[in-house]
Design an enzyme around this catalytic site. Structure first.
Site, PDB file in Angstrom:
ATOM      1  N   PRO A 114       0.880  14.968 -30.684  1.00  0.00           N
ATOM      2  CA  PRO A 114       1.619  15.399 -31.872  1.00  0.00           C
ATOM      3  C   PRO A 114       1.776  14.287 -32.897  1.00  0.00           C
ATOM      4  CG  PRO A 114       3.109  15.095 -30.019  1.00  0.00           C
ATOM      5  CD  PRO A 114       1.732  14.993 -29.478  1.00  0.00           C
ATOM      6  N   GLU A 115       1.379  14.583 -34.117  1.00  0.00           N
ATOM      7  CA  GLU A 115       1.601  13.668 -35.238  1.00  0.00           C
ATOM      8  C   GLU A 115       2.405  14.432 -36.283  1.00  0.00           C
ATOM      9  OE1 GLU A 115      -1.963  11.531 -36.386  1.00  0.00           O
ATOM     10  OE2 GLU A 115      -2.744  11.619 -34.341  1.00  0.00           O
TER      11      GLU A 115
ATOM     12  N   LYS B 215       7.717  11.228 -36.429  1.00  0.00           N
ATOM     13  CA  LYS B 215       7.422  12.111 -35.289  1.00  0.00           C
ATOM     14  C   LYS B 215       8.693  12.489 -34.532  1.00  0.00           C
ATOM     15  CE  LYS B 215       3.075   9.600 -34.721  1.00  0.00           C
ATOM     16  NZ  LYS B 215       2.263   8.789 -33.789  1.00  0.00           N
TER      17      LYS B 215
END
Length: 446
Positions: free
Chosen positions: A2-3, A60
């Protein structure tokens, strides 16, 4: 993993489906590695009965704002993900939950049931995520340590250029530094550098203002577009590097070969044909490395060939010779051997002085060493005795050929010379052979 686009997609899912609803039930996993700084019991108590007011994100990280603190915060790590039952939330490669898996997932760390029956779960299969309960998430780490958000707080060209000019590290490593700019991860960094035609290892301070403007434009466009399509990679433009960077073997993008290097501690995809490392700093660093290498070579192999070898004695009794100008030294030795007999004798006298330590050290252990030492000592003593006797012979000859005016003095000297001469003849006879072996044969003998 996940970014910014994936985390923003999760935040929007919470905002669209959970705002204004009350948490009626909370289940917190007993996992102290992920649930950080608070016990499952206390965390549960801080959630139940509270109403969700907002969902916020920086970089994030997400935090759910409730009607009273503390607030649950989620740092996604490598595989963190938000799932809402019955709601399609964008999945990515490392996400763990499938539509037909058990619910809540065995990887669930925080499970919330809302008053309308909606269920939300934060999962982390790899346990690199961190979930905390904080009074003011913005004022404490990790959120307080983050740089400007790549989507929400875009820099101006001047700000970006000024910030880069102070950094002498590789641009890829700098983009991954969340304290410099937050939200950019590995795939986004590779994508924006590819589109800006900048090598991932190029020094940030060496990038021109024009290239800085191009890079900033690519960062803004890539993050905005990825967020716009809810991080659904199937909707990313086909010319993006993203689609071709995942294979084990380097592929091609738009007909150009992709290669992989390690930059900023991460595997990095780039296209060598388009992304050249032209930074002045990198060239300067390479020059420094070359200079150090040359200095080391000069230190080991002296330019002065006429220097004699330095002898170092080791603790083990062995000698270590730092040889400088060895070839010239050998040539010099051969030249000396062609000189006259007297010079040859002088050289033979000096040789033990220069190399004596080395020879003694090599033979100092055991009986063999003692025997060699004795033999060398005997030869030296005999040679000195021979030279003394030669001097005495010369003195006797000179005295015998003196003036006839002083007959008495001549008689005394003659008697003395006879004694000395006889003594000298014995010595000469004994030592003649060793001496002849040292002398160089005459031209006649040759």
């Amino acid at each position: 993993m996940p970014e910014l686009p994936e985390v923003e997609a999760a935040r929007r899912a919470i905002e669209d489906n959970c705002i204004g609803k009350k948490i009626v039930k909370a289940i917190i996993a007993d996992d102290s590695k992920v649930i950080d700084g608070v016990s499952p019991v206390d965390f549960k108590a801080s959630l139940e009965g509270k109403t969700i007011v907002a969902a916020n994100r920086k970089g994030k990280n997400i935090w759910i704002e409730l009607d009273s603190p503390p607030f649950p915060t989620f740092q996604f790590g490598m595989a963190g993900a938000i799932y809402i039952k019955g709601v399609a939330v964008t999945k990515y490669k490392r996400s763990a939950v499938k539509d037909d898996d058990e619910w809540p997932s065995k990887y669930s760390k925080v499970f919330l049931e809302l008053d309308d029956g909606l269920e939300l779960s934060f999962t982390d299969k790899r346990r690199f995520a961190r979930v905390r309960s904080l009074e003011d998430p913005v004022s404490v780490p990790p959120i307080s340590e983050l740089g400007p958000d790549a989507l929400l707080e875009p820099m101006t060209v001047d700000e970006f250029y000024k910030a880069l000019s102070k950094k002498k590290i590789g641009i890829k490593a700098l983009l991954l530094d969340q304290s410099f700019i937050s939200g950019i991860g590995n795939w986004i960094a590779d994508e924006v550098l590819y589109q800006a035609r900048i090598h991932p290892m190029q020094s940030a301070s060496s990038i021109s203002k024009e290239d800085c403007a191009t890079l900033l434009k690519c960062i803004n466009e890539v993050t905005e577009f990825a967020v716009e399509v809810d991080a659904d990679c199937s909707r990313f433009p086909s010319e993006w590097l993203f689609h071709y960077r995942w294979g084990k073997k380097p592929g091609k993008v738009n007909g150009k070969k992709i290669e992989f290097i390690t930059a900023g501690g991460r595997t990095s995809a780039f296209v060598p044909e388009l992304q050249k490392n032209t930074g002045a700093e990198s060239a300067k660093a390479a020059g420094k490395r070359q200079q150090v290498k040359v200095q080391k070579i000069k230190h080991n192999d002296s330019d002065s060939q006429d220097e004699e070898p330095e002898i170092e004695e080791t603790a083990a009794g062995k000698s270590k010779v730092k040889q400088r100008g060895t070839n010239t030294k050998r040539a010099s030795t051969k030249k000396k051997s062609k000189e006259s007999n007297s010079d040859d004798e002088n050289d033979s006298d000096e040789a033990p002085k220069k190399s004596g330590k080395t020879k003694q050290n090599k033979s100092s252990k055991g009986k063999g060493g003692d025997q060699k030492k004795k033999t060398r000592g005997t030869n030296t003593a005999a040679k000195r005795k021979l030279e003394e006797s030669d001097d005495e012979e010369d003195t006797a000859d000179n005295d015998a050929s003196g003036d006839d005016d002083d007959d008495s003095e001549q008689d005394k000297d003659h008697k003395l010379s006879n004694k000395t001469q006889s003594k000298g003849k014995k010595t000469t006879k004994q030592m003649a052979e060793p001496r002849q072996t040292r002398n160089k044969p005459s031209k006649k003998q040759k």
